[in-house]
Design a protein around this motif. Structure first.
Motif, short mmCIF file in Angstrom:
data_model
loop_
_atom_site.label_atom_id
_atom_site.label_comp_id
_atom_site.label_asym_id
_atom_site.label_seq_id
_atom_site.Cartn_x
_atom_site.Cartn_y
_atom_site.Cartn_z
N THR A 2 -14.07 11.27 38.36
CA THR A 2 -13.37 10.21 38.83
C THR A 2 -13.91 9.07 37.38
N GLU B 82 -5.05 14.25 36.64
CA GLU B 82 -5.06 13.59 38.65
C GLU B 82 -3.60 14.68 39.30
N TYR C 188 -12.56 12.46 46.37
CA TYR C 188 -11.53 13.09 45.08
C TYR C 188 -9.90 13.08 45.61
N LEU D 54 -5.93 7.55 42.40
CA LEU D 54 -7.86 7.31 40.78
C LEU D 54 -7.32 5.97 41.05
N HIS E 112 -10.11 4.27 43.36
CA HIS E 112 -11.64 4.67 43.64
C HIS E 112 -11.94 3.05 42.94
N ASP F 59 -17.82 5.46 45.43
CA ASP F 59 -17.79 6.78 44.85
C ASP F 59 -19.00 7.43 44.34
#
Length: 312
Positions: free
Chosen positions: A182, A196, A259, A263, A266, A271
């Motif tokens: 990430t 992705e 995960y 994206l 996040h 994370d």
């Protein structure tokens, strides 16, 4: 405009878990302690399984492979972080970063597959006890482990090759203590939609398929156990699965949190906290979870400790 700032970086900066020197010292000591506990605990499991012939059965064969995987898993991230702190450097080469990412996620996949295989082993032992020895043969056990290694390597190789095709911006600072997917995707100046998409499709399939197998195994196990007339018999059957269920919950909970969402949702803090759980805490806890709830393993561990004591 974005393409003008693209470059093929030669190294990244691993910023670690904290920018405060005092916190860095404390975290380094904490991570070193957890790493040593992980290595020692899992080595003791391997030694116990090796010296006690009564543990030379499929259940402990898979547990031994899980212990070996957990030692390797922690060794791909923690020693590098500690070395960076001791040497006062934060750099990791581009090839070193991809290599670290490769091994981290290969061992993630191996944990994933081994937990599924162990669930299947418990299903056969509880639901088909009379046919257990004929079903769980040495050849099948070896094939399940070898197949897990092959699929894990092929899966991670795909994602590593896709990552190697990306270009990265001048900013090469990774707000993490290892090369995670990430943060790397966020640093890229290239179009990361393919990466992705592969994580959310192929990567999800690799993680979710074993998880579904685990759920299906435990649904069938629960149905079989509930048919047992004796309360003591039910408790004994469930207790053999308790350790495995605890590890499964801890492992999959953190993996899914990190995960398997877009994206854009996040944050580096969340994370990092979640990855610490599955890369450091879970491998450390596994030996304790399995040994504390298993009489045969505790007896074998006692033999190992006694031998070491008398040899000294």
């Amino acid at each position: 405009m974005r393409g003008a700032n693209e470059s093929r970086v030669s190294e990244f900066l691993l910023l670690g878990l904290s920018k405060e020197p005092q916190q860095q010292h404390l975290l380094s000591v904490l991570f070193l302690t957890m790493y040593l506990a992980t290595v020692l605990g899992n080595l003791l499991i391997l030694l116990a399984i090796g010296v006690d012939s009564r543990l030379h059965v499929p259940m402990y064969f898979f547990l031994g492979n899980l212990s070996f995987t957990d030692i390797c898993f922690s060794s791909t991230t923690v020693p590098k972080m500690l070395a960076n702190h001791i040497l006062g450097t934060q750099t990791i080469s581009f090839s070193g970063c991809l290599t670290q990412m490769y091994f981290v996620f290969m061992f993630v996949d191996m944990d994933n597959f081994l937990l599924a295989v162990m669930a299947y082993d418990r299903f056969v032992a509880i639901c088909h006890p009379l046919r257990y020895s004929t079903k769980m043969t040495q050849q099948l056990c070896a094939l399940l482990v070898a197949g897990s290694w092959a699929i894990a390597n092929l899966n991670v190789l795909l994602h590593t090759l896709l990552m190697a095709q990306l270009s990265f911006c001048a900013d090469s600072a990774i707000p993490h203590y290892f090369c995670d997917v990430t943060p790397l995707l966020k640093l890229s100046c290239s179009d990361t939609h393919l990466n992705e998409m592969m994580i959310l499709t192929e990567g999800s399939l690799i993680m979710i398929a074993p998880f579904i197998c685990i759920l299906a195994s435990y649904v069938l196990i629960t149905c079989a156990v509930l048919r047992v007339p004796s309360t003591k018999g039910r408790w004994k059957a469930f207790s053999t699965c308790g350790s495995h269920l605890a590890v499964v919950s801890l492992f999959y909970g953190t993996i899914i949190a990190v995960y398997f969402n877009p994206l854009s949702s996040h944050s580096s803090e969340k994370d990092t906290a979640a990855t610490v759980m599955y890369t450091v805490v879970t491998p450390m806890l596994n030996p304790f979870i399995y040994s504390l709830r298993n009489r045969d393993l505790k007896r074998a561990l006692g033999k190992v400790v006694d031998r070491k004591t008398f040899s000294v």
